[in-house]
Enzyme design. Structure first.
Site, PDB file in Angstrom:
ATOM      1  N   LYS A  53      47.268  32.624  78.031  1.00 38.26           N
ATOM      2  CA  LYS A  53      47.317  31.213  78.409  1.00 38.26           C
ATOM      3  C   LYS A  53      48.574  30.971  79.232  1.00 38.26           C
ATOM      4  CE  LYS A  53      50.815  29.923  75.520  1.00 38.26           C
ATOM      5  NZ  LYS A  53      52.152  29.539  76.032  1.00 38.26           N
ATOM      6  N   ASP A  55      50.360  28.661  68.121  1.00 34.06           N
ATOM      7  CA  ASP A  55      49.464  28.826  69.270  1.00 34.06           C
ATOM      8  C   ASP A  55      48.096  29.390  68.886  1.00 34.06           C
ATOM      9  OD1 ASP A  55      51.402  27.880  70.945  1.00 34.06           O
ATOM     10  OD2 ASP A  55      51.867  29.799  71.887  1.00 34.06           O
TER      11      ASP A  55
END
Length: 295
Positions: free
Chosen positions: A20, A145
């Site tokens: 990401k 995350d």
């Protein structure tokens, strides 16, 4: 990118764990318990680690390959598998092969993504029957995350990273540079000079591309500690299409810049100085494993 290529009752191979990028990262405050409040847009990209899973009948969980600098017992992949096994009281185990491509300590979420893919794949193989929300709650125990990768869509993220709203991001390509330094996240967040009072924005501000200063509040601290990060950002700034497009992702050390096409990204990537590792990646709108594991 390869989707899982071999799906049986006992095996999943080539399961993607995508990276990401933080298209921006604002620190808006700090809670009494020390956790920082943030706002960010998390963008999935098609640069991935891949994992193979083979179910074991004896309950043992093993990583069957060596990863330099990551002992098996402290690997988030192994911790994720054991957490799911204990939570669901599963008697099965797994052999796990981690094909590592994403940089460690780069701010692209590699370890968190590996853990998320492990939870999703083994939830499927072990027939735990947890739904997405339950797997996300489990993933939060491993790191802030991890739930994002299980959520599986690009997201406007708030709170300490646990509040997510799905968002559609532009179809674009990124040039990513690894400056070759490791940035310990706690060091960045504990720095006295870290800006912790950026004015909150709304999800509509991002969607409408309003005139908001989209920045990474952790970048200045990281650059002060590691000038090589600043050097990479400054190099990319020479090629950015929009001002301040070139920035650091997460707590570093990777830096990136967006481009409208693969051709434009490749043209810039070919010019990156050879003392840096660099690559290009395409924006994704959803996690490539979701449909394969019925989550």
């Amino acid at each position: 990118m390869n989707a899982p290529t071999n799906i049986t009752a006992t095996k999943l191979t080539s399961c993607p764990a995508p990276a990401k990028l933080n298209l921006f990262l604002h620190i808006t405050g700090r809670r009494e318990d020390g956790y920082h409040l943030l706002q960010s847009v998390f963008q999935l990209i098609d640069r991935c680690d891949h994992l193979d899973f083979q179910v074991r009948e004896d309950g043992a969980i093993r990583r069957i390959n060596t990863i330099t600098g990551v002992p098996e017992q402290s690997d988030l992949v192994i911790r994720a598998a054991r957490l799911l096994q204990q939570h669901c009281k599963i008697s099965l185990g797994a052999d796990i092969h981690l094909h590592k491509q994403l940089p460690m300590g780069g701010g692209v979420g590699g370890g968190s993504s590996d853990a998320a893919t492990t939870l999703m794949a083994l939830n499927h193989l072990w027939q735990c029957h947890l739904n997405k929300q339950q797997v996300m709650q489990l993933g939060l125990q491993l790191g802030a995350d991890v739930p994002f990768f299980i959520f599986g869509q690009n997201a406007f993220v708030e709170g300490i990273g646990e509040q997510m709203q799905a968002i559609t991001t532009p179809e674009q390509w990124f040039v990513v540079i690894e400056p070759g330094v490791h940035v310990p996240t706690p060091t960045i967040f504990s720095a006295e000079e870290l800006t912790r009072d950026t004015k909150p924005v709304r999800i509509t501000d991002f969607s409408n591309a309003a005139k908001v200063e989209w920045k990474n509040d952790l970048q200045a601290v990281a650059c002060a500690l590691h000038p090589e990060i600043a050097n990479a950002i400054n190099w990319l700034k020479q090629h950015e299409i929009n001002q301040d497009d070139a920035k650091m992702t997460g707590s570093g050390s990777c830096v990136f810049c967006a481009f409208p096409s693969e051709e434009a990204a490749k043209k810039v990537a070919e010019q990156v100085p050879h003392h840096w590792t660099s690559w290009i990646a395409k924006a994704l709108q959803q996690h490539p494993i979701n449909l394969e594991v019925n989550l």
